[in-house]
Design an enzyme around this catalytic site. Structure first.
Site, PDB file in Angstrom:
ATOM      1  N   ALA A  33       0.845  -1.214   0.000  1.00 53.45           N
ATOM      2  CA  ALA A  33       0.000   0.000   0.000  1.00 53.45           C
ATOM      3  C   ALA A  33       0.871   1.251   0.000  1.00 53.45           C
ATOM      4  CB  ALA A  33      -0.910  -0.002   1.216  1.00 53.45           C
ATOM      5  N   TYR A  35       3.990   1.387  -1.080  1.00 53.52           N
ATOM      6  CA  TYR A  35       4.677   1.421  -2.392  1.00 53.52           C
ATOM      7  C   TYR A  35       3.743   2.075  -3.426  1.00 53.52           C
ATOM      8  CZ  TYR A  35       6.846  -0.309  -6.689  1.00 53.52           C
ATOM      9  OH  TYR A  35       7.438  -0.399  -7.937  1.00 53.52           O
ATOM     10  N   ASP A  36       2.491   1.641  -3.436  1.00 54.69           N
ATOM     11  CA  ASP A  36       1.533   2.201  -4.406  1.00 54.69           C
ATOM     12  C   ASP A  36       1.348   3.706  -4.201  1.00 54.69           C
ATOM     13  OD1 ASP A  36      -0.588  -0.776  -4.276  1.00 54.69           O
ATOM     14  OD2 ASP A  36       1.298  -0.348  -5.326  1.00 54.69           O
ATOM     15  N   SER A  81      22.763 -23.094 -26.550  1.00 51.94           N
ATOM     16  CA  SER A  81      21.863 -24.174 -26.116  1.00 51.94           C
ATOM     17  C   SER A  81      22.716 -25.146 -25.311  1.00 51.94           C
ATOM     18  CB  SER A  81      21.253 -24.868 -27.329  1.00 51.94           C
ATOM     19  OG  SER A  81      22.294 -25.219 -28.201  1.00 51.94           O
ATOM     20  N   GLU A 112      22.873 -24.551 -10.740  1.00 49.17           N
ATOM     21  CA  GLU A 112      21.692 -23.678 -10.777  1.00 49.17           C
ATOM     22  C   GLU A 112      20.453 -24.445 -11.212  1.00 49.17           C
ATOM     23  OE1 GLU A 112      22.691 -20.619 -13.645  1.00 49.17           O
ATOM     24  OE2 GLU A 112      24.742 -20.485 -12.906  1.00 49.17           O
ATOM     25  N   LYS A 114      17.291 -25.099 -13.552  1.00 45.70           N
ATOM     26  CA  LYS A 114      17.004 -24.763 -14.951  1.00 45.70           C
ATOM     27  C   LYS A 114      15.508 -24.414 -15.020  1.00 45.70           C
ATOM     28  CE  LYS A 114      17.711 -26.239 -19.695  1.00 45.70           C
ATOM     29  NZ  LYS A 114      16.344 -25.792 -20.068  1.00 45.70           N
ATOM     30  N   ARG A 135      15.016 -15.488 -27.334  1.00 44.42           N
ATOM     31  CA  ARG A 135      16.156 -16.257 -27.838  1.00 44.42           C
ATOM     32  C   ARG A 135      16.021 -16.516 -29.334  1.00 44.42           C
ATOM     33  NH1 ARG A 135      17.545 -21.124 -29.090  1.00 44.42           N
ATOM     34  NH2 ARG A 135      19.580 -21.993 -28.515  1.00 44.42           N
ATOM     35  N   GLU A 172      15.984 -16.011 -17.727  1.00 43.07           N
ATOM     36  CA  GLU A 172      14.707 -16.674 -18.015  1.00 43.07           C
ATOM     37  C   GLU A 172      13.547 -15.843 -17.489  1.00 43.07           C
ATOM     38  OE1 GLU A 172      15.576 -19.737 -19.282  1.00 43.07           O
ATOM     39  OE2 GLU A 172      13.674 -20.748 -19.582  1.00 43.07           O
ATOM     40  N   LYS A 315      18.600 -33.148 -16.604  1.00 42.85           N
ATOM     41  CA  LYS A 315      17.139 -33.018 -16.577  1.00 42.85           C
ATOM     42  C   LYS A 315      16.494 -33.930 -15.539  1.00 42.85           C
ATOM     43  CE  LYS A 315      15.587 -30.739 -19.576  1.00 42.85           C
ATOM     44  NZ  LYS A 315      15.400 -30.404 -20.974  1.00 42.85           N
TER      45      LYS A 315
HETATM   46  C1  LIG Z   1      20.814 -21.979 -21.943  1.00 43.45           C
HETATM   47  C2  LIG Z   1      21.082 -21.781 -20.465  1.00 43.45           C
HETATM   48  C3  LIG Z   1      20.104 -22.020 -19.518  1.00 43.45           C
HETATM   49  N1  LIG Z   1      20.432 -21.807 -18.201  1.00 43.45           N
HETATM   50  N2  LIG Z   1      19.667 -21.940 -17.087  1.00 43.45           N
HETATM   51  C4  LIG Z   1      20.464 -21.598 -16.048  1.00 43.45           C
HETATM   52  N3  LIG Z   1      20.103 -21.591 -14.750  1.00 43.45           N
HETATM   53  N4  LIG Z   1      21.700 -21.260 -16.488  1.00 43.45           N
HETATM   54  C5  LIG Z   1      21.672 -21.383 -17.834  1.00 43.45           C
HETATM   55  N5  LIG Z   1      22.656 -21.139 -18.741  1.00 43.45           N
HETATM   56  C6  LIG Z   1      22.361 -21.334 -20.043  1.00 43.45           C
HETATM   57  O1  LIG Z   1      23.286 -21.114 -20.978  1.00 43.45           O
HETATM   58  C7  LIG Z   1      24.575 -20.665 -20.448  1.00 43.45           C
HETATM   59  C8  LIG Z   1      25.531 -21.839 -20.477  1.00 43.45           C
HETATM   60  C9  LIG Z   1      25.046 -19.485 -21.231  1.00 43.45           C
END
Ligand SMILES: Cc1c[n+]2nc(N)[nH]c2nc1OC(C)C
Length: 324
Positions: A33, A35-36, A81, A112, A114, A135, A172, A315
């Site tokens: 509130a 912030y708004d 990729s 990390e 994905k 992309r 992402e 994966k």
């Molecule tokens: C395609 C991709 C996807 N991801 N997702 C993460 N967390 N890191 C990450 N890095 C990527 O490419 C890097 C190796 C540049």
């Protein structure tokens, strides 16, 4: 006289700080509130003094001119990729190849989640967000700048002043599950006026590819940074994990689940740790990513086509998609 400008500068600093604490530190310090209220005061001030409404003002996130089509953006540094690993053995092979090529043992990896969203590239010039693109095929993507501006997790200008003159950040755009559920709750109660979204990943892609940014602005999108593109006029840290820390300092959200791990055993332990909490995470993931942390080692290993030898995606088994 210049009181409005001073007041606007004070409001912007306070709002930018609140955004940083909310989206990057995940530690908000003022209620929504309040912030708004700050935003409404800044909007009123800019309405009286339009010269104060510069593109990097927090009030300038939602444009009102739908575009007829998206321009094409050439990715000067192609968006990569990742090769996929599905078994522990494939991960051990990936690490062994690195050990043999670099003649090191127990290499350190950045590990990390994905994210199951849409990969995008953000360009900043002198610390200001100037362009964002999907992309696409890795070489060319669509210019969705106006839509990306509506995502509060994406900074319109960078914090601090030790960033490079030109900085491209890759990451992402995703839709958190809670936002997805809430949106579909509204859709179901809308008497067919709002179509329900099928799953968070498609929802994120569809939301970003709206021609009208006012529609994108209605969608609960978020963003995590994870890599760089073009960098000009600046010195970078010598490891991926140190670079992610800089990205946080400059105002980019980086997943708190990011960690480092040693060798194949460390990577596989991370995979098990994230796998165990996967269903409880606030967003969909389809695996984890292992990246050799040391930039010099990455350069030495290079690429096979557009796939780095120094990173791999491990994966998870496909999650049953909740049908709606
Ligand atoms: C395609 C991709 C996807 N991801 N997702 C993460 N967390 N890191 C990450 N890095 C990527 O490419 C890097 C190796 C540049």
């Amino acid at each position: 006289r210049n009181k409005p400008a001073a007041r606007a500068a004070q409001l912007r600093a306070r709002i930018d700080d609140a955004n940083y604490r909310y989206h990057v530190l995940d530690d908000p310090d003022i209620p929504d509130a309040e912030y708004d209220k700050l935003m409404r005061e800044l909007e009123a001030l800019e309405a009286e003094h339009p010269e104060l409404a510069t593109p990097d003002s927090p009030t300038q996130r939602v444009g009102n001119a739908p575009s007829s089509a998206f321009a094409t953006v050439l990715h000067e540094i192609p968006m990569l990729s990742l090769a996929n690993a599905f078994t522990d053995g494939e991960v051990e092979d990936f690490v062994r190849r690195i050990v043999e090529r670099l003649e090191i043992d127990a290499p350190l990896f950045s590990v990390e989640p994905k994210f199951d969203g849409l990969a995008i590239s953000l360009r900043y010039e002198d610390g200001v967000f100037v362009r964002g693109a999907t992309r696409g095929d890795g070489a060319r993507g669509e210019d969705v700048t106006a839509n990306l501006r509506t995502i509060k997790a994406i900074p319109l200008k960078l914090r601090g002043n030790d960033w490079p003159a030109v900085l491209e950040v890759r990451g992402e755009v995703y839709m958190p599950r809670a936002g997805f559920e809430a949106y579909n709750e509204k859709a179901r109660a809308s008497d067919g006026k709002i179509k329900p979204l099928v799953n968070p990943r498609n929802a994120a892609a569809g939301s970003l590819r709206q021609l009208d940014p006012r529609i994108t602005a209605q969608r609960p999108l978020a963003f995590y940074a994870y890599a760089l593109g073009v960098v000009e006029g600046g010195k970078l840290p010598d490891s991926h994990s140190a670079m992610l820390k800089k990205l946080r300092e400059w105002g980019f959200p980086v997943s708190p689940l990011v960690d480092t791990a040693r060798g194949a055993a460390g990577c596989l332990a991370y995979y098990a740790r994230i796998g165990a909490q996967r269903d409880a995470l606030p967003f969909d993931i389809d695996g984890v990513v292992y990246k050799l942390d040391d930039f010099a080692g990455q350069r030495e290993l290079g690429f096979v086509g557009r796939t780095p030898r120094w990173a791999i995606a491990h994966k998870f088994p496909a999650q049953e998609q909740q049908t709606r």
